[in-house]
Design a protein around this motif. Structure first.
Motif, PDB file in Angstrom:
ATOM      1  N   ILE A 196      22.337 -33.350  59.493  1.00 46.62           N
ATOM      2  CA  ILE A 196      21.456 -34.502  59.744  1.00 46.62           C
ATOM      3  C   ILE A 196      22.221 -35.599  60.484  1.00 46.62           C
ATOM      4  N   VAL A 197      23.457 -35.831  60.086  1.00 42.92           N
ATOM      5  CA  VAL A 197      24.265 -36.867  60.728  1.00 42.92           C
ATOM      6  C   VAL A 197      24.541 -36.500  62.186  1.00 42.92           C
ATOM      7  N   GLU A 198      24.931 -35.245  62.438  1.00 43.52           N
ATOM      8  CA  GLU A 198      25.198 -34.813  63.804  1.00 43.52           C
ATOM      9  C   GLU A 198      23.944 -34.912  64.672  1.00 43.52           C
ATOM     10  N   SER A 199      22.803 -34.557  64.092  1.00 43.54           N
ATOM     11  CA  SER A 199      21.540 -34.651  64.829  1.00 43.54           C
ATOM     12  C   SER A 199      21.240 -36.091  65.209  1.00 43.54           C
ATOM     13  N   LYS A 200      21.478 -37.015  64.281  1.00 41.59           N
ATOM     14  CA  LYS A 200      21.233 -38.426  64.555  1.00 41.59           C
ATOM     15  C   LYS A 200      22.197 -38.942  65.632  1.00 41.59           C
ATOM     16  N   VAL A 201      23.470 -38.538  65.566  1.00 40.21           N
ATOM     17  CA  VAL A 201      24.447 -38.942  66.575  1.00 40.21           C
ATOM     18  C   VAL A 201      24.027 -38.414  67.941  1.00 40.21           C
ATOM     19  N   LEU A 202      23.585 -37.157  68.004  1.00 43.56           N
ATOM     20  CA  LEU A 202      23.124 -36.584  69.270  1.00 43.56           C
ATOM     21  C   LEU A 202      21.942 -37.374  69.818  1.00 43.56           C
ATOM     22  N   ILE A 226      21.229 -40.541  69.274  1.00 45.43           N
ATOM     23  CA  ILE A 226      21.718 -41.854  69.718  1.00 45.43           C
ATOM     24  C   ILE A 226      22.448 -41.724  71.052  1.00 45.43           C
ATOM     25  N   VAL A 227      23.291 -40.710  71.188  1.00 48.77           N
ATOM     26  CA  VAL A 227      24.053 -40.506  72.424  1.00 48.77           C
ATOM     27  C   VAL A 227      23.096 -40.233  73.577  1.00 48.77           C
ATOM     28  N   ARG A 228      22.113 -39.367  73.355  1.00 53.65           N
ATOM     29  CA  ARG A 228      21.156 -39.056  74.422  1.00 53.65           C
ATOM     30  C   ARG A 228      20.342 -40.276  74.810  1.00 53.65           C
ATOM     31  N   LYS A 229      20.018 -41.114  73.841  1.00 52.03           N
ATOM     32  CA  LYS A 229      19.288 -42.345  74.146  1.00 52.03           C
ATOM     33  C   LYS A 229      20.175 -43.278  74.992  1.00 52.03           C
ATOM     34  N   ALA A 230      21.450 -43.382  74.637  1.00 48.99           N
ATOM     35  CA  ALA A 230      22.370 -44.229  75.390  1.00 48.99           C
ATOM     36  C   ALA A 230      22.574 -43.709  76.807  1.00 48.99           C
ATOM     37  N   LEU A 231      22.580 -42.383  76.955  1.00 48.98           N
ATOM     38  CA  LEU A 231      22.750 -41.779  78.272  1.00 48.98           C
ATOM     39  C   LEU A 231      21.428 -41.647  79.017  1.00 48.98           C
ATOM     40  N   LYS A 232      20.320 -41.942  78.326  1.00 48.44           N
ATOM     41  CA  LYS A 232      18.970 -41.812  78.897  1.00 48.44           C
ATOM     42  C   LYS A 232      18.716 -40.390  79.364  1.00 48.44           C
ATOM     43  N   VAL A 233      19.141 -39.415  78.527  1.00 48.82           N
ATOM     44  CA  VAL A 233      18.936 -37.995  78.837  1.00 48.82           C
ATOM     45  C   VAL A 233      17.583 -37.561  78.309  1.00 48.82           C
TER      46      VAL A 233
END
Length: 115
Positions: A100-106, A108-115
Motif C-alpha cells: 500500500i505504501v509503495e502504491s501511494k508513493v508511485l 505521488i511520484v506520477r502526479k509530480a511527474l504528470k505521468v
C-alpha cells in the motif's frame, strides 16, 4: 511546470544579457543593475541592464539570472530522481504486487511527474 514552460524559461535566461549582474547605486535613482560582459565599454551607463525604483527590486533583478539557473538545475535534478523512483516502482509493479505504501508513493511520484 510543463516541459514546454521550462524550455521557455531556459530560452529567456539564455537570451538575457550574459555575464554576472551587479546592483549599483546611482545619484538620480535609488538603484540600478549593471553587468560586466563587455569590458570594451568604459561607462557604467553602457553596461546598464536597468534602473529600479527600489534597492529591493535591483537586488532581485541582479540575482535573477543566477537564481533562475540554479532553480532550473535543481528542478532537473529532482525530476531525474522522481523518474528513477517511478521506474523502480513501475518495475516492481510488473514483477509483484506493491505494498500500500509503495502504491501511494508511485501515485505521488506520477502526479509530480504528470505521468
Amino acid at each position: 511546470m510543463t516541459d514546454q514552460e521550462l524550455k521557455e524559461i531556459r530560452e529567456r535566461l539564455e537570451a538575457a544579457t550574459p555575464g554576472k549582474w551587479f546592483q549599483l547605486h546611482f545619484d538620480d535613482v535609488p538603484s540600478g543593475v549593471v553587468n560586466t560582459w563587455d569590458d570594451s565599454k568604459s561607462e557604467i551607463e553602457d553596461k546598464e541592464v536597468c534602473r529600479c525604483k527600489s534597492e529591493a527590486d535591483a537586488e532581485f533583478i541582479a540575482h535573477a539570472t543566477e537564481d533562475i539557473r540554479r532553480l532550473l538545475e535543481d528542478n532537473a535534478r529532482q525530476k531525474g530522481a522522481l523518474q528513477q523512483i517511478e521506474k523502480w516502482l513501475a518495475g516492481t509493479l510488473a514483477n509483484e504486487d506493491l505494498t500500500i505504501v509503495e502504491s501511494k508513493v508511485l501515485e505521488i511520484v506520477r502526479k509530480a511527474l504528470k505521468v
